[in-house]
Design a protein around this motif. Structure first.
Motif, PDB file in Angstrom:
ATOM      1  N   TRP A   1       0.806  -1.222   0.000  1.00 36.31           N
ATOM      2  CA  TRP A   1       0.000   0.000   0.000  1.00 36.31           C
ATOM      3  C   TRP A   1       0.841   1.275   0.000  1.00 36.31           C
ATOM      4  CZ3 TRP A   1       0.901   2.946   4.347  1.00 36.31           C
ATOM      5  CH2 TRP A   1       1.463   2.277   5.457  1.00 36.31           C
ATOM      6  N   LEU A   2       2.172   1.132   0.173  1.00 30.13           N
ATOM      7  CA  LEU A   2       3.047   2.308   0.090  1.00 30.13           C
ATOM      8  C   LEU A   2       3.439   2.538  -1.369  1.00 30.13           C
ATOM      9  CD1 LEU A   2       5.363   1.876   3.218  1.00 30.13           C
ATOM     10  CD2 LEU A   2       3.466   3.468   2.905  1.00 30.13           C
ATOM     11  N   GLU A   3       2.507   3.106  -2.122  1.00 31.95           N
ATOM     12  CA  GLU A   3       2.711   3.248  -3.558  1.00 31.95           C
ATOM     13  C   GLU A   3       3.734   4.332  -3.909  1.00 31.95           C
ATOM     14  OE1 GLU A   3      -1.079   3.999  -5.214  1.00 31.95           O
ATOM     15  OE2 GLU A   3      -1.908   2.010  -4.712  1.00 31.95           O
ATOM     16  N   PHE A   4       3.944   5.273  -3.002  1.00 32.22           N
ATOM     17  CA  PHE A   4       4.872   6.363  -3.319  1.00 32.22           C
ATOM     18  C   PHE A   4       6.326   5.948  -3.178  1.00 32.22           C
ATOM     19  CE2 PHE A   4       4.027   6.541   1.197  1.00 32.22           C
ATOM     20  CZ  PHE A   4       5.264   6.751   1.753  1.00 32.22           C
ATOM     21  N   VAL A   5       6.597   4.822  -2.562  1.00 30.97           N
ATOM     22  CA  VAL A   5       7.967   4.360  -2.384  1.00 30.97           C
ATOM     23  C   VAL A   5       8.523   3.899  -3.722  1.00 30.97           C
ATOM     24  CG1 VAL A   5       9.439   2.652  -1.235  1.00 30.97           C
ATOM     25  CG2 VAL A   5       7.568   3.737   0.026  1.00 30.97           C
ATOM     26  N   TYR A   6       9.790   4.179  -3.941  1.00 29.16           N
ATOM     27  CA  TYR A   6      10.471   3.782  -5.177  1.00 29.16           C
ATOM     28  C   TYR A   6      10.283   2.278  -5.433  1.00 29.16           C
ATOM     29  CZ  TYR A   6      14.350   2.649  -8.314  1.00 29.16           C
ATOM     30  OH  TYR A   6      15.105   2.184  -9.369  1.00 29.16           O
ATOM     31  N   GLY A   7       9.899   1.949  -6.676  1.00 29.96           N
ATOM     32  CA  GLY A   7       9.605   0.555  -6.986  1.00 29.96           C
ATOM     33  C   GLY A   7      10.485  -0.039  -8.059  1.00 29.96           C
ATOM     34  N   GLY A   8      11.575   0.622  -8.407  1.00 28.14           N
ATOM     35  CA  GLY A   8      12.467   0.110  -9.448  1.00 28.14           C
ATOM     36  C   GLY A   8      13.380  -0.992  -8.956  1.00 28.14           C
ATOM     37  N   GLY A   9      14.264  -1.397  -9.849  1.00 30.15           N
ATOM     38  CA  GLY A   9      15.172  -2.478  -9.523  1.00 30.15           C
ATOM     39  C   GLY A   9      16.545  -1.994  -9.137  1.00 30.15           C
ATOM     40  N   GLU A  10      17.496  -2.955  -9.163  1.00 26.73           N
ATOM     41  CA  GLU A  10      18.852  -2.668  -8.693  1.00 26.73           C
ATOM     42  C   GLU A  10      19.566  -1.635  -9.558  1.00 26.73           C
ATOM     43  OE1 GLU A  10      23.034  -3.237  -9.670  1.00 26.73           O
ATOM     44  OE2 GLU A  10      21.427  -4.322 -10.708  1.00 26.73           O
ATOM     45  N   ALA A  11      19.451  -1.741 -10.870  1.00 31.14           N
ATOM     46  CA  ALA A  11      20.154  -0.813 -11.758  1.00 31.14           C
ATOM     47  C   ALA A  11      19.630   0.615 -11.597  1.00 31.14           C
ATOM     48  CB  ALA A  11      20.011  -1.263 -13.204  1.00 31.14           C
ATOM     49  N   GLY A  12      18.298   0.743 -11.526  1.00 33.88           N
ATOM     50  CA  GLY A  12      17.729   2.070 -11.361  1.00 33.88           C
ATOM     51  C   GLY A  12      18.101   2.687 -10.026  1.00 33.88           C
ATOM     52  N   ALA A  13      18.063   1.875  -8.961  1.00 37.74           N
ATOM     53  CA  ALA A  13      18.425   2.396  -7.636  1.00 37.74           C
ATOM     54  C   ALA A  13      19.870   2.851  -7.608  1.00 37.74           C
ATOM     55  CB  ALA A  13      18.186   1.314  -6.581  1.00 37.74           C
ATOM     56  N   ARG A  14      20.740   2.058  -8.213  1.00 36.97           N
ATOM     57  CA  ARG A  14      22.145   2.435  -8.231  1.00 36.97           C
ATOM     58  C   ARG A  14      22.357   3.744  -8.992  1.00 36.97           C
ATOM     59  NH1 ARG A  14      26.250  -1.073  -7.146  1.00 36.97           N
ATOM     60  NH2 ARG A  14      24.847  -2.844  -7.517  1.00 36.97           N
ATOM     61  N   SER A  15      21.666   3.899 -10.118  1.00 40.58           N
ATOM     62  CA  SER A  15      21.813   5.127 -10.916  1.00 40.58           C
ATOM     63  C   SER A  15      21.294   6.345 -10.174  1.00 40.58           C
ATOM     64  CB  SER A  15      21.064   4.964 -12.250  1.00 40.58           C
ATOM     65  OG  SER A  15      21.594   3.903 -13.012  1.00 40.58           O
ATOM     66  N   VAL A  16      20.147   6.184  -9.522  1.00 36.44           N
ATOM     67  CA  VAL A  16      19.564   7.316  -8.799  1.00 36.44           C
ATOM     68  C   VAL A  16      20.469   7.752  -7.654  1.00 36.44           C
ATOM     69  CG1 VAL A  16      17.667   8.002  -7.290  1.00 36.44           C
ATOM     70  CG2 VAL A  16      17.190   6.808  -9.411  1.00 36.44           C
ATOM     71  N   LEU A  17      20.924   6.790  -6.867  1.00 36.87           N
ATOM     72  CA  LEU A  17      21.762   7.135  -5.724  1.00 36.87           C
ATOM     73  C   LEU A  17      23.092   7.749  -6.161  1.00 36.87           C
ATOM     74  CD1 LEU A  17      21.128   4.026  -3.447  1.00 36.87           C
ATOM     75  CD2 LEU A  17      20.257   6.346  -3.118  1.00 36.87           C
ATOM     76  N   MET A  18      23.685   7.228  -7.234  1.00 37.52           N
ATOM     77  CA  MET A  18      24.939   7.807  -7.717  1.00 37.52           C
ATOM     78  C   MET A  18      24.724   9.224  -8.231  1.00 37.52           C
ATOM     79  SD  MET A  18      26.687   4.531  -9.675  1.00 37.52           S
ATOM     80  CE  MET A  18      28.047   5.554 -10.264  1.00 37.52           C
ATOM     81  N   ALA A  19      23.607   9.443  -8.935  1.00 40.31           N
ATOM     82  CA  ALA A  19      23.331  10.786  -9.462  1.00 40.31           C
ATOM     83  C   ALA A  19      23.104  11.784  -8.333  1.00 40.31           C
ATOM     84  CB  ALA A  19      22.119  10.738 -10.390  1.00 40.31           C
ATOM     85  N   VAL A  20      22.336  11.372  -7.325  1.00 39.04           N
ATOM     86  CA  VAL A  20      22.056  12.281  -6.206  1.00 39.04           C
ATOM     87  C   VAL A  20      23.336  12.593  -5.430  1.00 39.04           C
ATOM     88  CG1 VAL A  20      20.843  12.506  -4.007  1.00 39.04           C
ATOM     89  CG2 VAL A  20      19.659  11.575  -5.991  1.00 39.04           C
ATOM     90  N   ALA A  21      24.121  11.563  -5.138  1.00 40.45           N
ATOM     91  CA  ALA A  21      25.350  11.785  -4.383  1.00 40.45           C
ATOM     92  C   ALA A  21      26.330  12.667  -5.149  1.00 40.45           C
ATOM     93  CB  ALA A  21      26.002  10.443  -4.050  1.00 40.45           C
ATOM     94  N   GLY A  22      26.533  12.377  -6.432  1.00 37.01           N
ATOM     95  CA  GLY A  22      27.490  13.159  -7.219  1.00 37.01           C
ATOM     96  C   GLY A  22      27.070  14.602  -7.404  1.00 37.01           C
ATOM     97  N   SER A  23      25.767  14.814  -7.679  1.00 34.30           N
ATOM     98  CA  SER A  23      25.301  16.196  -7.896  1.00 34.30           C
ATOM     99  C   SER A  23      25.331  16.998  -6.594  1.00 34.30           C
ATOM    100  CB  SER A  23      23.893  16.178  -8.475  1.00 34.30           C
ATOM    101  OG  SER A  23      23.002  15.515  -7.595  1.00 34.30           O
ATOM    102  N   ALA A  24      24.996  16.355  -5.456  1.00 31.72           N
ATOM    103  CA  ALA A  24      24.972  17.077  -4.186  1.00 31.72           C
ATOM    104  C   ALA A  24      26.349  17.594  -3.814  1.00 31.72           C
ATOM    105  CB  ALA A  24      24.419  16.172  -3.082  1.00 31.72           C
ATOM    106  N   ILE A  25      27.344  16.728  -3.854  1.00 29.47           N
ATOM    107  CA  ILE A  25      28.678  17.172  -3.442  1.00 29.47           C
ATOM    108  C   ILE A  25      29.296  18.096  -4.485  1.00 29.47           C
ATOM    109  CG2 ILE A  25      30.002  15.276  -4.483  1.00 29.47           C
ATOM    110  CD1 ILE A  25      30.454  16.788  -0.949  1.00 29.47           C
ATOM    111  N   GLY A  26      28.966  17.871  -5.771  1.00 30.19           N
ATOM    112  CA  GLY A  26      29.507  18.747  -6.819  1.00 30.19           C
ATOM    113  C   GLY A  26      28.957  20.155  -6.738  1.00 30.19           C
ATOM    114  N   VAL A  27      27.636  20.281  -6.566  1.00 28.92           N
ATOM    115  CA  VAL A  27      27.022  21.604  -6.454  1.00 28.92           C
ATOM    116  C   VAL A  27      27.503  22.315  -5.194  1.00 28.92           C
ATOM    117  CG1 VAL A  27      24.834  22.804  -6.123  1.00 28.92           C
ATOM    118  CG2 VAL A  27      25.015  20.990  -7.821  1.00 28.92           C
ATOM    119  N   ALA A  28      27.587  21.574  -4.087  1.00 32.90           N
ATOM    120  CA  ALA A  28      28.044  22.191  -2.839  1.00 32.90           C
ATOM    121  C   ALA A  28      29.447  22.747  -2.983  1.00 32.90           C
ATOM    122  CB  ALA A  28      27.995  21.165  -1.709  1.00 32.90           C
ATOM    123  N   GLY A  29      30.356  21.962  -3.548  1.00 33.03           N
ATOM    124  CA  GLY A  29      31.734  22.429  -3.708  1.00 33.03           C
ATOM    125  C   GLY A  29      31.838  23.637  -4.604  1.00 33.03           C
TER     126      GLY A  29
END
Length: 424
Positions: free
Chosen positions: A45-73
């Motif tokens: 019933w938690l439909e808003f939670v991310y429902g993708g697979g391993e490849a998508g999760a890895r891509s999302v987390l890498m994009a968020v981590a890289g953009s956050a530290i890059g923009v901050a610096g």
């Protein structure tokens, strides 16, 4: 206790404190999210939670981590360069304000927390070659943190542009001065005591400073209580804001000097405004002097600072200045220490501005107007005497450096108005 609170506040105001706390919290939340999903999974019933697979999760987390530290610096590097340039005209207080600003600290904390959260979550993403696991909760939280980072970036750009504004800096310094004067003076009238003659301390035992630094704070109530317990009278020779030189005498006591007096004094590398009103004044005067330098030539800023000085002086109406003499519960003299007085305060306000601005009629006219306004609010003999001294100095210096007859006439008129107000 006051010394401990001062040190604690210094640490909590440092630039790294809030980002460190936010980063630690983000790592704890990341670990908790992973543990929660490993134990209970993700309900349907938690439909808003991310429902993708391993490849998508890895891509999302890498994009968020890289953009956050890059923009901050990038953003913080450019901002610090701009602030360093602006500090040349506003003084080092601008950089200090930037590092102590809670908004800037929280913004950096959001970026670093987002990076740490995403990186910690990325380490547990496993594909089909291993035991498959995708941290759906954490990927969803990382996306929310990415949105928070975007909002923080927009806020940061707006906030920094406001921080560089000279009026903003002046108002912050004015607020520091107002708080410092409220701590220094008393709202209600109190009985003033005369310090004992110097002969009282003729046979006093002396204590030398073991190290150098600025005296930041004196825990007066604790010293009085300590002196009462040991049945001694203490005389401090330094006040908050003074630089203590190693091996110089800073205090004495009669009949003897018990140990541990230094634990009631806070000494550091920098001056603070907690008990040092003259430092708050000096910071404002420093901005005015920089504005009056030939390289900047900004008399409007100096006039704005004079207005803030007038604001501070008029706030002193009806307030009582301390005498630095304290008696214990047993009605015996326990502590005598030097304090800031009205003369020292006004000297810090007007001397340097008068010396550097005496060739600017606009600045000197405003200086006389501010002194006149203060004289209309303060009616004590000491206050009026000091204001008269500064009015005389300002008038004669300005008159000697002003050739235009119209400007000289304006100066004479402002000087005449001041004496009319004083004579009331």
């Amino acid at each position: 206790m006051k010394r401990l609170l001062l040190r604690l506040r210094e640490y909590t105001r440092r630039f790294w404190f809030i980002p460190t706390v936010m980063t630690v919290v983000s790592l704890l939340l990341a670990h908790q999210g992973i543990s929660l999903e490993e134990r209970w999974g993700v309900p349907d019933w938690l439909e808003f939670v991310y429902g993708g697979g391993e490849a998508g999760a890895r891509s999302v987390l890498m994009a968020v981590a890289g953009s956050a530290i890059g923009v901050a610096g990038t953003v913080f590097s450019i901002t610090i360069a701009a602030l360093s340039f602006a500090a040349g005209t506003m003084g080092p207080r601008l950089l200090d304000n930037f590092t102590r600003d809670r908004g800037n600290q929280v913004t950096l904390g959001v970026f670093i927390a987002t990076f740490a959260f995403s990186l910690y979550s990325l380490r547990v993403v496993r594909g089909v070659d291993e035991q498959p696991f995708v941290p759906h909760y954490n990927v969803t939280a990382a996306l929310l943190l990415a949105l928070a980072s975007t909002a923080a970036l927009v806020y940061f750009i707006f906030h920094v542009t406001s921080t560089i504004n000279i009026t903003h800096v002046i108002n912050l310094l004015r607020d520091d001065l107002a708080v410092s004067l409220d701590r220094l003076t008393w709202k209600e009238p109190r009985t003033r005591h005369q310090p004992p003659p110097l002969a009282f301390w003729a046979n006093a035992e002396e204590i030398q400073a073991p190290f150098g630094g600025y005296l930041q704070l004196v825990d007066v109530s604790a010293v009085v209580q300590w002196a009462t317990e040991h049945q001694v009278s203490v005389r401090l020779l330094v006040r908050p804001g003074d630089y203590i030189f190693p091996n110089t005498v800073i205090a004495c006591a009669v009949p003897t000097l018990p140990p541990d007096l230094l634990r009631f004094l806070a000494v550091g590398r920098y001056r603070t405004t907690d008990q040092d009103a003259e430092y708050a004044v000096r910071q404002l005067a420093d901005v005015a002097v920089r504005a009056l330098s030939p390289g900047v030539n900004d008399p409007v800023t100096a006039i704005d600072i004079l207005d803030r000085f007038g604001d501070a002086l008029c706030r002193l109406q009806g307030r009582t200045w301390p005498d630095g003499v304290h008696y214990g519960d047993d009605a015996q003299l326990r502590l005598v220490h030097p304090v800031t007085d009205f003369a020292g305060l006004t000297d810090g306000m007007f001397h340097m501005i008068r010396q550097y601005g005496k060739g600017s009629p606009a600045v000197m006219l405003r200086l006389l107007e501010v002194i006149t306004a203060a004289a209309g609010c303060l009616h004590g003999a000491v206050e009026l005497s000091e204001l008269t001294r500064h009015a005389d100095l300002a008038y004669h210096d300005a008159l000697a450096n002003t050739a235009n007859p119209a400007d000289r006439a304006d100066l004479q008129e402002r000087y005449r108005r001041f004496h009319v107000v004083v004579a009331r």
